[in-house]
Structure formats: C-alpha cells, structure tokens
Design a protein around this motif. Structure first.
Motif, PDB file in Angstrom:
ATOM      1  N   SER A 160      -0.860  -6.012   5.720  1.00 12.14           N
ATOM      2  CA  SER A 160      -1.517  -6.803   6.766  1.00 12.14           C
ATOM      3  C   SER A 160      -1.497  -8.291   6.409  1.00 12.14           C
ATOM      4  N   ASN A 161      -1.721  -8.585   5.130  1.00 14.56           N
ATOM      5  CA  ASN A 161      -1.691  -9.982   4.672  1.00 14.56           C
ATOM      6  C   ASN A 161      -0.300 -10.579   4.884  1.00 14.56           C
ATOM      7  N   LEU A 162       0.734  -9.804   4.550  1.00 15.40           N
ATOM      8  CA  LEU A 162       2.106 -10.306   4.732  1.00 15.40           C
ATOM      9  C   LEU A 162       2.394 -10.523   6.217  1.00 15.40           C
ATOM     10  N   LEU A 163       1.906  -9.622   7.048  1.00 11.05           N
ATOM     11  CA  LEU A 163       2.119  -9.786   8.493  1.00 11.05           C
ATOM     12  C   LEU A 163       1.401 -11.024   9.022  1.00 11.05           C
ATOM     13  N   THR A 164       0.200 -11.255   8.526  1.00  5.94           N
ATOM     14  CA  THR A 164      -0.548 -12.452   8.937  1.00  5.94           C
ATOM     15  C   THR A 164       0.236 -13.717   8.593  1.00  5.94           C
ATOM     16  N   ILE A 165       0.752 -13.759   7.364  1.00  7.21           N
ATOM     17  CA  ILE A 165       1.497 -14.935   6.917  1.00  7.21           C
ATOM     18  C   ILE A 165       2.773 -15.112   7.748  1.00  7.21           C
ATOM     19  N   TYR A 166       3.473 -14.010   7.929  1.00  6.77           N
ATOM     20  CA  TYR A 166       4.723 -14.026   8.697  1.00  6.77           C
ATOM     21  C   TYR A 166       4.465 -14.551  10.108  1.00  6.77           C
ATOM     22  N   SER A 167       3.459 -13.998  10.733  1.00  9.86           N
ATOM     23  CA  SER A 167       3.135 -14.376  12.105  1.00  9.86           C
ATOM     24  C   SER A 167       2.750 -15.859  12.185  1.00  9.86           C
ATOM     25  N   ALA A 168       1.957 -16.304  11.235  1.00 13.57           N
ATOM     26  CA  ALA A 168       1.502 -17.703  11.256  1.00 13.57           C
ATOM     27  C   ALA A 168       2.674 -18.669  11.056  1.00 13.57           C
ATOM     28  N   LEU A 169       3.613 -18.296  10.193  1.00 16.16           N
ATOM     29  CA  LEU A 169       4.720 -19.215   9.904  1.00 16.16           C
ATOM     30  C   LEU A 169       5.769 -19.243  11.009  1.00 16.16           C
ATOM     31  N   THR A 170       5.880 -18.151  11.772  1.00 16.20           N
ATOM     32  CA  THR A 170       6.938 -18.082  12.788  1.00 16.20           C
ATOM     33  C   THR A 170       6.416 -18.210  14.213  1.00 16.20           C
ATOM     34  N   SER A 214       4.019 -12.817  17.357  1.00 15.03           N
ATOM     35  CA  SER A 214       2.770 -12.065  17.300  1.00 15.03           C
ATOM     36  C   SER A 214       2.907 -10.899  16.320  1.00 15.03           C
ATOM     37  N   ILE A 215       1.768 -10.451  15.822  1.00 18.95           N
ATOM     38  CA  ILE A 215       1.763  -9.304  14.909  1.00 18.95           C
ATOM     39  C   ILE A 215       2.384  -8.095  15.613  1.00 18.95           C
ATOM     40  N   ALA A 216       2.042  -7.905  16.888  1.00 19.23           N
ATOM     41  CA  ALA A 216       2.556  -6.746  17.630  1.00 19.23           C
ATOM     42  C   ALA A 216       4.081  -6.775  17.687  1.00 19.23           C
ATOM     43  N   SER A 217       4.643  -7.965  17.923  1.00 22.91           N
ATOM     44  CA  SER A 217       6.101  -7.998  18.018  1.00 22.91           C
ATOM     45  C   SER A 217       6.743  -7.813  16.646  1.00 22.91           C
ATOM     46  N   LEU A 218       6.057  -8.243  15.595  1.00 22.82           N
ATOM     47  CA  LEU A 218       6.577  -7.991  14.245  1.00 22.82           C
ATOM     48  C   LEU A 218       6.540  -6.500  13.934  1.00 22.82           C
ATOM     49  N   GLU A 219       5.442  -5.852  14.299  1.00 27.91           N
ATOM     50  CA  GLU A 219       5.351  -4.402  14.076  1.00 27.91           C
ATOM     51  C   GLU A 219       6.502  -3.690  14.780  1.00 27.91           C
ATOM     52  N   ALA A 220       6.762  -4.127  16.010  1.00 25.08           N
ATOM     53  CA  ALA A 220       7.853  -3.499  16.769  1.00 25.08           C
ATOM     54  C   ALA A 220       9.192  -3.754  16.069  1.00 25.08           C
ATOM     55  N   ALA A 221       9.390  -4.995  15.621  1.00 21.40           N
ATOM     56  CA  ALA A 221      10.664  -5.345  14.990  1.00 21.40           C
ATOM     57  C   ALA A 221      10.899  -4.564  13.698  1.00 21.40           C
ATOM     58  N   TYR A 222       9.821  -4.205  13.000  1.00 23.91           N
ATOM     59  CA  TYR A 222       9.968  -3.510  11.711  1.00 23.91           C
ATOM     60  C   TYR A 222       9.729  -2.009  11.808  1.00 23.91           C
ATOM     61  N   ASP A 228       0.846  -1.176   0.000  1.00 22.46           N
ATOM     62  CA  ASP A 228       0.000   0.000   0.000  1.00 22.46           C
ATOM     63  C   ASP A 228       0.889   1.235   0.000  1.00 22.46           C
ATOM     64  N   THR A 229       0.276   2.379  -0.241  1.00 18.34           N
ATOM     65  CA  THR A 229       1.058   3.596  -0.117  1.00 18.34           C
ATOM     66  C   THR A 229       1.379   3.771   1.363  1.00 18.34           C
ATOM     67  N   GLY A 230       2.321   4.584   1.643  1.00 18.98           N
ATOM     68  CA  GLY A 230       2.794   4.699   3.032  1.00 18.98           C
ATOM     69  C   GLY A 230       4.000   3.808   3.172  1.00 18.98           C
ATOM     70  N   ARG A 231       4.636   3.826   4.315  1.00 20.20           N
ATOM     71  CA  ARG A 231       5.841   3.008   4.470  1.00 20.20           C
ATOM     72  C   ARG A 231       5.902   2.259   5.789  1.00 20.20           C
ATOM     73  N   GLU A 232       5.031   2.568   6.714  1.00 19.91           N
ATOM     74  CA  GLU A 232       5.124   1.907   8.010  1.00 19.91           C
ATOM     75  C   GLU A 232       4.558   0.497   7.984  1.00 19.91           C
ATOM     76  N   VAL A 233       5.280  -0.401   8.609  1.00 23.62           N
ATOM     77  CA  VAL A 233       4.823  -1.785   8.712  1.00 23.62           C
ATOM     78  C   VAL A 233       3.903  -1.908   9.928  1.00 23.62           C
ATOM     79  N   VAL A 234       2.626  -1.680   9.682  1.00 20.53           N
ATOM     80  CA  VAL A 234       1.629  -1.842  10.748  1.00 20.53           C
ATOM     81  C   VAL A 234       0.429  -2.609  10.208  1.00 20.53           C
ATOM     82  N   PHE A 235      -0.231  -3.340  11.095  1.00 17.80           N
ATOM     83  CA  PHE A 235      -1.391  -4.131  10.696  1.00 17.80           C
ATOM     84  C   PHE A 235      -2.623  -3.236  10.669  1.00 17.80           C
ATOM     85  N   ASP A 236      -3.258  -3.175   9.486  1.00 19.08           N
ATOM     86  CA  ASP A 236      -4.475  -2.372   9.329  1.00 19.08           C
ATOM     87  C   ASP A 236      -5.216  -2.989   8.143  1.00 19.08           C
TER      88      ASP A 236
END
Ligand code: ATP
Ligand code: MG
Length: 330
Positions: free
Chosen positions: A240-250, A253-261, A224-232
């Motif tokens: 958000s779809n990429l975060l869902t996949i990432y979280s499910a495979l590893t 949590s989404i929150a910790s991924l947001e923090a990491a990125y 999407d436009t914008g640059r922040e990696v946040v779930f919305d």
C-alpha cells in the motif's frame, strides 16, 4: 490572501520521500493561493547534536532542495529560522504559557527520546514543539501544511494561541493544520508500520542519494505475504505504501495502478516504481547542484527572505510584548 507557514529541518543533507510527498509538495501548491512563509528550521535541528560545518552546509542544501522542488522566492518568503531572532524570543514566551504535563504528552518526544539514553536527550527536544508554535504564530498563519506526525503539535499551537488570546487579548490567529490525507504519512520501506524519518535511516529514500541506490531500496522494500498488488493499508502496509508513492509521483489513481498490475507481482511494481522515482529525482538533483554551485546567490535569496520575514515577525512580537506588559524601550 491567507497566510501559510511551514518549516523543515536541515538535520540530514537530503530530504526524503516523506518530506516531499507529505509536506513540500503542498508548500509548492499553496504558493498559488497563499502568502506563504517557508523556513529551514535550524534552531530545531540542534535539538540533537549537530556538527557545525555540516549544519551550515545542510542548511544551504535544504534551501537548494526547496528551490529545486519549486518554491519560488519571488512568490514565497523563503528563509532560515535563525536569521529571524523573533522565533527564539516568542518561543520563550510560549514556553512560559505551556504546562509541563502538556508538553510531556507530545508523542513525538516520547518516540524520539526513547531512541536515546536519558543523558543525551536535551531539554530542547522536549520543548521544540513550543518553539514550533512560535514559528507559526509569528506569521499569523491561517494554514500549516505538514505531515500527519505534526498534527498533535498543531493542536498545541492552537491551544497556546487561544491561551495567550484569552489571557492578554486577541493577538494571534488560531491556525489550522493542512494535511493532505493520501500522502500524510509515508512509511519506512523496511518497516512499513513506521514513518519514514530523517532520524531513523533504515528504509528511507533520500532525494539526493544515487537513484540507483534508491531503486535498489525500493526493490528490496519489505512487502507482505500474498502476491496481488492491491491497496489494503491494514493487511498489506508495504504494498500500500508503494502504491501511495507511485500514485503521488505519477498522478495515476491507486485504482488504475491496481488494474495495471493485476496478474503481475510485487517485483514488477517495485521495478517500475524505481524507474518512476529515478525519472523524478534526476532533474531535481541537477537543479540542486546548480543552486549549490552558486552559494553566494543562494545566501542572497535567503537574506531577502529573512528581511521580509522579519518585518512580519517583528510586528507580531512587538504586539505580544506589549500585551504581556513588558516595558517598551524608550
Ligand atoms: P525527524 O524524524 O528528525 O523529525 P523528519 O523526517 O520528520 O525528521 P522534519 O524536518 O521533522 O523531517 O519534517 C518536515 C516535514 O515533513 C514535516 O511537515 C513532517 O510532517 C513531514 N514528514 C516527515 N516525515 C514524513 C513522512 N514519513 N510522511 C509524510 N510527511 C512527513
Ligand atoms: Mg519530524
């Protein structure tokens, strides 16, 4: 133990990430708590045209993938739908209980048929949710682990079970859908508003393709436009779809991924997810190849599954036939 039942089509050689995260992962988990029946639904596959040789091969490839993902044929009953003729038989009964208008309200039919010209849309594509109801009811399943796209079909199954029970006396358990919310709908990487699907191969990540290709698809996922990696989910469906996949495979949590990125960009997320996915599929692909190297053994596993499935299915069908008033053969 409660019963679980679910199926997957052998229409494409490979399962995709949506199939795994939305459905098969739950199948594996439910083996712990359920008497589970899982089938490769080849009768459903022919609702669209299939090449015979490819269908046969894809049926084995599907079974091999289920085994490689963790379905244990000693704990679960793994079989091929066409090996158990009771599915088609009860399917007919269920068709006779279904209203034409009721079947016509199935949104998946509307979507799938809209992609083809009218002459190519078979009646089977229209009635397949009714066969699916029979698949489930034959095993008196308590729970049906599926993705979100199957919710409406499960409602139909419940309605048909209740209708039969009301008309002929209690015969079928009314099953419940089992949907894990976080991964219930994995979206297409090229169109993050559409579900990832075997029949629309645009932004589909296939478990059996070269992981380099998958990593590339992930890197070029529509974001999407914008640059922040946040779930919305509404504002940033792609990320958000990429975060869902990432979280499910590893398991992170989404929150910790947001923090990491935080402070990093989409490019970093995509590159890393490509690696995460590669690590996941590489050993999987090795296992699938091993199962396919010994098709005789694979066929034996499926034959054992079909035998076990038939015991249950035949009993249910016999009771249903009796209730309907079919004269029992002497
Ligand atoms: P088709 O588009 O031809 O129907 P499919 O990709 O939906 O193919 P199926 O074999 O019909 O594959 O579905 C197997 C299981 O995978 C079902 O439980 C379904 O709900 C689930 N599933 C399919 N696509 C997704 C998705 N994008 N996200 C989550 N679950 C999915
Ligand atoms: Mg489907």
């Amino acid at each position: 133990r409660p019963r679980a039942l679910s199926g997957i089509q052998p229409t494409a050689g490979s399962f995709h990430l949506g199939n795994y995260l939305g459905a098969v992962r739950q199948w594996v988990a439910l083996q712990e708590t359920h008497d589970a029946f899982y089938c490769v639904v080849d009768l459903h596959a022919i609702t669209v045209e299939q090449d015979p040789k490819t269908l046969r091969q894809n049926t084995r490839v599907s079974a091999a993938q289920l085994l490689a993902l963790g379905i244990d044929p000693d704990r679960s009953t793994l079989f091929v739908q066409s090996h158990v003729p009771e599915h088609a038989q009860l399917g007919w009964v269920m068709q006779c209980l279904t209203g034409f208008g009721e079947a016509g309200r199935m949104t998946q039919f509307k979507d799938k048929s809209a992609r083809q010209t009218a002459d190519h849309v078979g009646v089977g594509l229209f009635t397949y949710p009714i066969l699916q109801a029979a698949d489930i009811l034959l095993y008196q399943a308590h729970h049906v682990p599926v993705g979100e796209d199957q919710r409406q079909h499960l409602e139909l199954t419940r309605d048909l079970a209740q209708r039969f029970n009301t008309r002929y006396g209690k015969t079928f358990r009314v099953p419940e859908v089992y949907i894990v919310k976080d991964t219930a709908k994995i979206y297409d990487l090229q169109d993050p508003t559409a579900k990832m699907s075997k029949s629309v191969p645009a932004g589909v990540v296939e478990l059996l393709e070269d992981p380099k290709r998958s990593a590339k698809k992930i890197r070029s996922a529509v974001t999407d436009t914008g640059r922040e990696v946040v779930f919305d989910a509404a504002g940033k469906p792609g990320v958000s779809n990429l975060l869902t996949i990432y979280s499910a495979l590893t398991g992170e949590s989404i929150a910790s991924l947001e923090a990491a990125y935080s402070g990093k960009g989409y490019g970093d997320l995509k590159k890393d997810l490509g690696e995460v996915f590669t690590e996941f599929v590489t050993p999987f692909q090795v296992k699938v190849r091993e199962y396919l190297d010994d098709p005789g053994e694979l066929d034996k596993v499926l034959a054992r599954g079909a035998e076990r499935a038939r015991e249950v299915a035949a009993g249910t069908l016999r009771r249903a036939y009796e209730r309907i008033g079919f004269l029992a053969p002497a």
